[in-house]
Design a protein around this motif. Sequence first.
Motif, PDB file in Angstrom:
ATOM      1  N   MET A  75       5.923 -14.613   0.896  1.00 12.62           N
ATOM      2  CA  MET A  75       5.587 -15.948   0.402  1.00 12.62           C
ATOM      3  C   MET A  75       6.434 -16.273  -0.815  1.00 12.62           C
ATOM      4  SD  MET A  75       2.824 -17.546   1.740  1.00 12.62           S
ATOM      5  CE  MET A  75       2.263 -18.543   0.363  1.00 12.62           C
ATOM      6  N   PRO A  76       6.638 -17.557  -1.066  1.00 12.05           N
ATOM      7  CA  PRO A  76       7.142 -17.908  -2.393  1.00 12.05           C
ATOM      8  C   PRO A  76       6.045 -17.561  -3.401  1.00 12.05           C
ATOM      9  CG  PRO A  76       7.214 -19.797  -0.888  1.00 12.05           C
ATOM     10  CD  PRO A  76       6.455 -18.712  -0.211  1.00 12.05           C
ATOM     11  N   ALA A  77       6.395 -17.450  -4.658  1.00 12.67           N
ATOM     12  CA  ALA A  77       5.368 -17.234  -5.681  1.00 12.67           C
ATOM     13  C   ALA A  77       4.357 -18.366  -5.549  1.00 12.67           C
ATOM     14  CB  ALA A  77       5.995 -17.214  -7.060  1.00 12.67           C
ATOM     15  N   TYR A  78       3.081 -18.033  -5.535  1.00 10.81           N
ATOM     16  CA  TYR A  78       2.036 -19.007  -5.248  1.00 10.81           C
ATOM     17  C   TYR A  78       0.811 -18.700  -6.099  1.00 10.81           C
ATOM     18  CZ  TYR A  78      -0.593 -22.294  -2.370  1.00 10.81           C
ATOM     19  OH  TYR A  78      -1.307 -23.379  -1.942  1.00 10.81           O
ATOM     20  N   GLY A  79       0.038 -19.713  -6.419  1.00  4.32           N
ATOM     21  CA  GLY A  79      -1.213 -19.514  -7.127  1.00  4.32           C
ATOM     22  C   GLY A  79      -1.020 -18.837  -8.471  1.00  4.32           C
ATOM     23  N   LEU A  80      -1.813 -17.815  -8.723  1.00  5.96           N
ATOM     24  CA  LEU A  80      -1.741 -17.100  -9.989  1.00  5.96           C
ATOM     25  C   LEU A  80      -0.375 -16.461 -10.178  1.00  5.96           C
ATOM     26  CD1 LEU A  80      -3.227 -16.227 -12.554  1.00  5.96           C
ATOM     27  CD2 LEU A  80      -4.068 -14.232 -11.277  1.00  5.96           C
ATOM     28  N   ALA A  81       0.239 -15.986  -9.111  1.00  8.89           N
ATOM     29  CA  ALA A  81       1.580 -15.373  -9.208  1.00  8.89           C
ATOM     30  C   ALA A  81       2.625 -16.405  -9.613  1.00  8.89           C
ATOM     31  CB  ALA A  81       1.964 -14.710  -7.892  1.00  8.89           C
ATOM     32  N   GLU A  82       2.506 -17.623  -9.135  1.00 12.17           N
ATOM     33  CA  GLU A  82       3.438 -18.671  -9.546  1.00 12.17           C
ATOM     34  C   GLU A  82       3.250 -18.980 -11.036  1.00 12.17           C
ATOM     35  OE1 GLU A  82       5.022 -22.994  -8.000  1.00 12.17           O
ATOM     36  OE2 GLU A  82       2.926 -22.490  -7.628  1.00 12.17           O
ATOM     37  N   ALA A  83       1.992 -18.930 -11.484  1.00 10.93           N
ATOM     38  CA  ALA A  83       1.689 -19.249 -12.880  1.00 10.93           C
ATOM     39  C   ALA A  83       2.074 -18.135 -13.841  1.00 10.93           C
ATOM     40  CB  ALA A  83       0.193 -19.553 -13.021  1.00 10.93           C
ATOM     41  N   THR A  84       2.021 -16.872 -13.388  1.00 11.17           N
ATOM     42  CA  THR A  84       2.183 -15.761 -14.328  1.00 11.17           C
ATOM     43  C   THR A  84       3.244 -14.738 -13.944  1.00 11.17           C
ATOM     44  OG1 THR A  84       0.477 -14.413 -13.242  1.00 11.17           O
ATOM     45  CG2 THR A  84      -0.251 -15.936 -14.981  1.00 11.17           C
ATOM     46  N   GLY A  85       3.831 -14.871 -12.767  1.00 14.77           N
ATOM     47  CA  GLY A  85       4.842 -13.922 -12.343  1.00 14.77           C
ATOM     48  C   GLY A  85       4.359 -13.075 -11.172  1.00 14.77           C
ATOM     49  N   VAL A  86       5.319 -12.505 -10.475  1.00 17.66           N
ATOM     50  CA  VAL A  86       5.024 -11.734  -9.273  1.00 17.66           C
ATOM     51  C   VAL A  86       5.608 -10.330  -9.426  1.00 17.66           C
ATOM     52  CG1 VAL A  86       7.051 -12.632  -8.032  1.00 17.66           C
ATOM     53  CG2 VAL A  86       5.132 -11.768  -6.742  1.00 17.66           C
ATOM     54  N   VAL A  87       4.867  -9.339  -8.975  1.00 18.51           N
ATOM     55  CA  VAL A  87       5.329  -7.949  -9.000  1.00 18.51           C
ATOM     56  C   VAL A  87       4.977  -7.292  -7.673  1.00 18.51           C
ATOM     57  CG1 VAL A  87       5.107  -7.715 -11.516  1.00 18.51           C
ATOM     58  CG2 VAL A  87       3.190  -7.057 -10.044  1.00 18.51           C
ATOM     59  N   PRO A  88       5.681  -6.216  -7.311  1.00 19.37           N
ATOM     60  CA  PRO A  88       5.315  -5.499  -6.081  1.00 19.37           C
ATOM     61  C   PRO A  88       3.881  -4.981  -6.161  1.00 19.37           C
ATOM     62  CG  PRO A  88       7.460  -4.789  -6.891  1.00 19.37           C
ATOM     63  CD  PRO A  88       6.867  -5.657  -7.957  1.00 19.37           C
ATOM     64  N   VAL A  89       3.203  -4.998  -5.047  1.00 21.47           N
ATOM     65  CA  VAL A  89       1.814  -4.557  -4.983  1.00 21.47           C
ATOM     66  C   VAL A  89       1.645  -3.162  -5.574  1.00 21.47           C
ATOM     67  CG1 VAL A  89       0.036  -3.782  -3.346  1.00 21.47           C
ATOM     68  CG2 VAL A  89       1.053  -6.037  -3.103  1.00 21.47           C
ATOM     69  N   GLY A  90       2.540  -2.242  -5.264  1.00 26.85           N
ATOM     70  CA  GLY A  90       2.418  -0.862  -5.725  1.00 26.85           C
ATOM     71  C   GLY A  90       2.288  -0.728  -7.230  1.00 26.85           C
ATOM     72  N   ARG A  91       2.821  -1.664  -7.965  1.00 28.56           N
ATOM     73  CA  ARG A  91       2.747  -1.597  -9.426  1.00 28.56           C
ATOM     74  C   ARG A  91       1.310  -1.742  -9.930  1.00 28.56           C
ATOM     75  NH1 ARG A  91       6.741  -5.166 -12.961  1.00 28.56           N
ATOM     76  NH2 ARG A  91       8.189  -4.145 -11.553  1.00 28.56           N
ATOM     77  N   ARG A  92       0.480  -2.448  -9.156  1.00 30.94           N
ATOM     78  CA  ARG A  92      -0.916  -2.653  -9.580  1.00 30.94           C
ATOM     79  C   ARG A  92      -1.901  -1.995  -8.628  1.00 30.94           C
ATOM     80  NH1 ARG A  92      -2.938  -7.829 -10.517  1.00 30.94           N
ATOM     81  NH2 ARG A  92      -4.451  -6.721 -11.763  1.00 30.94           N
ATOM     82  N   GLY A  93      -1.410  -1.331  -7.577  1.00 34.38           N
ATOM     83  CA  GLY A  93      -2.287  -0.646  -6.627  1.00 34.38           C
ATOM     84  C   GLY A  93      -2.098  -1.165  -5.223  1.00 34.38           C
ATOM     85  N   ASP A  94      -2.097  -0.266  -4.255  1.00 36.63           N
ATOM     86  CA  ASP A  94      -1.849  -0.655  -2.861  1.00 36.63           C
ATOM     87  C   ASP A  94      -3.043  -1.328  -2.188  1.00 36.63           C
ATOM     88  OD1 ASP A  94       0.863   0.043  -2.506  1.00 36.63           O
ATOM     89  OD2 ASP A  94       0.306   2.165  -2.448  1.00 36.63           O
ATOM     90  N   ARG A  95      -4.224  -1.064  -2.675  1.00 32.23           N
ATOM     91  CA  ARG A  95      -5.425  -1.650  -2.067  1.00 32.23           C
ATOM     92  C   ARG A  95      -6.050  -2.657  -3.027  1.00 32.23           C
ATOM     93  NH1 ARG A  95      -9.715   1.945  -0.502  1.00 32.23           N
ATOM     94  NH2 ARG A  95      -9.795   2.172  -2.740  1.00 32.23           N
ATOM     95  N   ALA A  96      -6.787  -3.613  -2.467  1.00 31.75           N
ATOM     96  CA  ALA A  96      -7.463  -4.618  -3.303  1.00 31.75           C
ATOM     97  C   ALA A  96      -8.356  -3.936  -4.334  1.00 31.75           C
ATOM     98  CB  ALA A  96      -8.271  -5.573  -2.434  1.00 31.75           C
TER      99      ALA A  96
END
Length: 161
Positions: free
Chosen positions: A133-154
């Motif tokens: 996706m393009p940066a969207y929602g909160l990621a568009e507002a604050t930046g996007v990082v790979p999922v692994g950086r914050r955890g692979d699961r919700a």
Amino acid sequence: MGDRIVEGRMTAAHEGGVVVFLIGMRVNSFAAVSSWWPVAKAMGPMLAELRRDPDSGLLGCKTLRGGMREFYIVQYWESEEKLLAYASAPDRHHRPAWAAFNRRLREGRGKVGFWHETYVVPAGRHESIYMNMPAYGLAEATGVVPVGRRGDRAADRLRAS
């Protein structure tokens, strides 16, 4: 970031708390343009004012449409305090727009509807995922990082903040 596709599994870079503010209107009578058009156009100057002021607390926003009659904006704010400060500031666009809207609402007798909801989300109590996706929602507002950086699961991302 525009429409550039970010490939892979991404999440919002934001790790602190966030306030999600939803605000919208519903056109109950399309023929009553004098009731709903001023409400619709009042939001533009407020958002422009907030975007010009990096200390306002507005992180970002997205305008959306729900069906033929409903329009709303999802806003992300740094804090509840900054949102409320903007809403009550006598020298900003919101207060006079709100007063004019209330007059118009009474005079319009149901021709236009209005709503808002505020969610104060503490750090560690939000998570997101965006795939190809393009940066969207909160990621568009604050930046996007790979999922692994914050955890692979919700569940991992919810605890990572």
